[in-house]
Design a protein around this motif. Structure first.
Motif, PDB file in Angstrom:
ATOM      1  N   ARG A 123       0.831  -1.199   0.000  1.00 35.05           N
ATOM      2  CA  ARG A 123       0.000   0.000   0.000  1.00 35.05           C
ATOM      3  C   ARG A 123       0.875   1.264   0.000  1.00 35.05           C
ATOM      4  O   ARG A 123       1.929   1.317   0.644  1.00 35.05           O
ATOM      5  N   GLU A 124       0.403   2.269  -0.709  1.00 32.05           N
ATOM      6  CA  GLU A 124       1.148   3.522  -0.782  1.00 32.05           C
ATOM      7  C   GLU A 124       1.186   4.244   0.558  1.00 32.05           C
ATOM      8  O   GLU A 124       2.170   4.931   0.873  1.00 32.05           O
ATOM      9  N   ASP A 125       0.115   4.117   1.358  1.00 34.02           N
ATOM     10  CA  ASP A 125       0.086   4.797   2.653  1.00 34.02           C
ATOM     11  C   ASP A 125       0.827   4.023   3.734  1.00 34.02           C
ATOM     12  O   ASP A 125       0.924   4.470   4.874  1.00 34.02           O
ATOM     13  N   GLY A 126       1.332   2.831   3.395  1.00 33.10           N
ATOM     14  CA  GLY A 126       2.109   2.061   4.350  1.00 33.10           C
ATOM     15  C   GLY A 126       1.289   1.379   5.429  1.00 33.10           C
ATOM     16  O   GLY A 126       1.862   0.827   6.380  1.00 33.10           O
ATOM     17  N   ASN A 127      -0.022   1.391   5.318  1.00 32.14           N
ATOM     18  CA  ASN A 127      -0.881   0.755   6.302  1.00 32.14           C
ATOM     19  C   ASN A 127      -0.869  -0.752   6.088  1.00 32.14           C
ATOM     20  O   ASN A 127      -1.519  -1.269   5.176  1.00 32.14           O
ATOM     21  N   SER A 128      -0.131  -1.469   6.933  1.00 35.95           N
ATOM     22  CA  SER A 128       0.007  -2.918   6.768  1.00 35.95           C
ATOM     23  C   SER A 128      -1.154  -3.681   7.386  1.00 35.95           C
ATOM     24  O   SER A 128      -1.161  -4.921   7.332  1.00 35.95           O
ATOM     25  N   ASP A 176      -4.271  -3.327   6.399  1.00 35.68           N
ATOM     26  CA  ASP A 176      -5.344  -3.314   5.421  1.00 35.68           C
ATOM     27  C   ASP A 176      -4.849  -3.980   4.148  1.00 35.68           C
ATOM     28  O   ASP A 176      -3.641  -4.084   3.904  1.00 35.68           O
ATOM     29  N   PHE A 177      -5.777  -4.444   3.324  1.00 32.74           N
ATOM     30  CA  PHE A 177      -5.411  -5.158   2.102  1.00 32.74           C
ATOM     31  C   PHE A 177      -4.806  -4.205   1.082  1.00 32.74           C
ATOM     32  O   PHE A 177      -5.279  -3.075   0.904  1.00 32.74           O
ATOM     33  N   ASP A 178      -3.782  -4.675   0.362  1.00 36.41           N
ATOM     34  CA  ASP A 178      -3.258  -3.888  -0.747  1.00 36.41           C
ATOM     35  C   ASP A 178      -4.009  -4.262  -2.020  1.00 36.41           C
ATOM     36  O   ASP A 178      -4.878  -5.139  -2.018  1.00 36.41           O
ATOM     37  N   TRP A 179      -3.669  -3.604  -3.126  1.00 32.72           N
ATOM     38  CA  TRP A 179      -4.449  -3.782  -4.345  1.00 32.72           C
ATOM     39  C   TRP A 179      -4.322  -5.193  -4.901  1.00 32.72           C
ATOM     40  O   TRP A 179      -5.279  -5.734  -5.463  1.00 32.72           O
TER      41      TRP A 179
END
Length: 302
Positions: free
Chosen positions: A53-58, A60-63
């Motif tokens: 993720r671009e916001d670095g929130n690990s 939450d699911f990435d694309w």
């Protein structure tokens, strides 16, 4: 609209789902199905996981993970279009969710992927789907009894299911076959089952392959006078089963169960009259029940 339909379906099957909660197979399968979601969302653990993720929130699911989950949903919906029973729907969900979890865990961390894959292997080897144990009028054959039973009385028509306990399709069809036996079983029309996963020589004798590639399980055969009259699914020249849906409507239509049942009732009445003439007393049970008041045979009695 689809969400509302799904909600009503869930509420309708809620009593059955509650029974599943008491069975380890479904509990463990559910936990393994949501394993990746739990790991990705678990506080204190998700902060240490990798993420694109671009916001670095690990947490939450990435694309890429969303793409895999959406693809999983599409596959489950496609497979469930041909599912008949609720067990088949849930079985498809469990199966493809585990496959998706393996991919997601290996992508996240190879160590987690190996651990989850090992758990899946251990689960398959140790935890089998629960067998149907409900009411039924079914005779269970062995390799030594099937031939004698089918040929004992030429007037009796037998509908026999060839199955294997490890086949999920056979397990899903078990309740349908049991319901048909409760509805149509009588003196001249009997229902039977034989486990060809256990009795391999029966599989060869009646030419029903146990290979998963052949897709011949379950197979339902109609016997009259000890001879096979028809079977479903049919088998092509390459030994593969022709695609066929195992539901109660298809079984009733293809095997002419209503017509067979009417003929069997006439046989029961003629037997009743013959016994009445011989004994000089009326015979009970020769009308509506037509011999169906028998003690049901189940796997517990096998």
């Amino acid at each position: 609209m689809a969400l509302i339909t799904g909600l009503f379906t869930f509420l309708y099957h809620l009593p059955q789902i509650y029974k599943w909660l008491l069975k380890p197979y479904y509990v463990v399968s559910f936990l393994m199905t949501v394993a990746f979601v739990l790991v990705r969302k678990a506080p204190g653990l998700c902060e240490h996981l990798a993420s694109d993720r671009e916001d670095g929130n690990s947490c939450d699911f990435d694309w890429r993970e969303m793409e895999i989950l959406m693809f999983l949903s599409a596959i489950v919906m496609m497979k469930n279009r041909r599912a008949i029973t609720l067990e088949q729907h849930v079985g498809n969900l469990f199966l493809f969710s585990k496959v998706a979890n393996v991919i997601l865990f290996f992508r996240l961390d190879i160590r987690l992927g190996i651990l989850y894959l090992a758990l899946c292997v251990a689960f398959v080897m140790t935890c089998k789907p629960p067998l149907y144990m409900g009411p039924e009028y079914i005779k269970y054959f062995s390799d030594k009894t099937i031939d004698d039973e089918l040929q004992r009385d030429s007037r009796v028509t037998w509908i026999v299911e060839f199955y294997a306990n490890w086949s999920s399709d056979c397990q899903s069809f078990a309740s349908i076959f049991a319901d048909l036996s409760l509805k149509y079983n009588c003196t001249g029309l009997r229902f039977g089952k034989v486990d060809i996963g256990r009795y391999g020589d029966v599989s060869q004798r009646y030419k029903v392959s146990t290979s998963p590639l052949a897709k011949q399980l379950p197979s339902v055969l109609l016997f009259q006078g000890g001879r096979e009259v028809m079977r479903r699914p049919m088998v092509d020249n390459k030994g593969r089963a022709v695609s066929w849906t195992f539901n109660d409507e298809n079984i009733i239509r293809e095997f002419n169960l209503n017509e067979l049942f009417e003929k069997s009732k006439k046989l029961n009445k003629s037997r009743g009259l013959k016994e009445e003439q011989q004994n000089g007393s009326p015979v009970e049970g020769g009308d509506e029940n037509d011999g169906t008041e028998q003690t049901p045979e189940s796997k517990k009695d096998q």
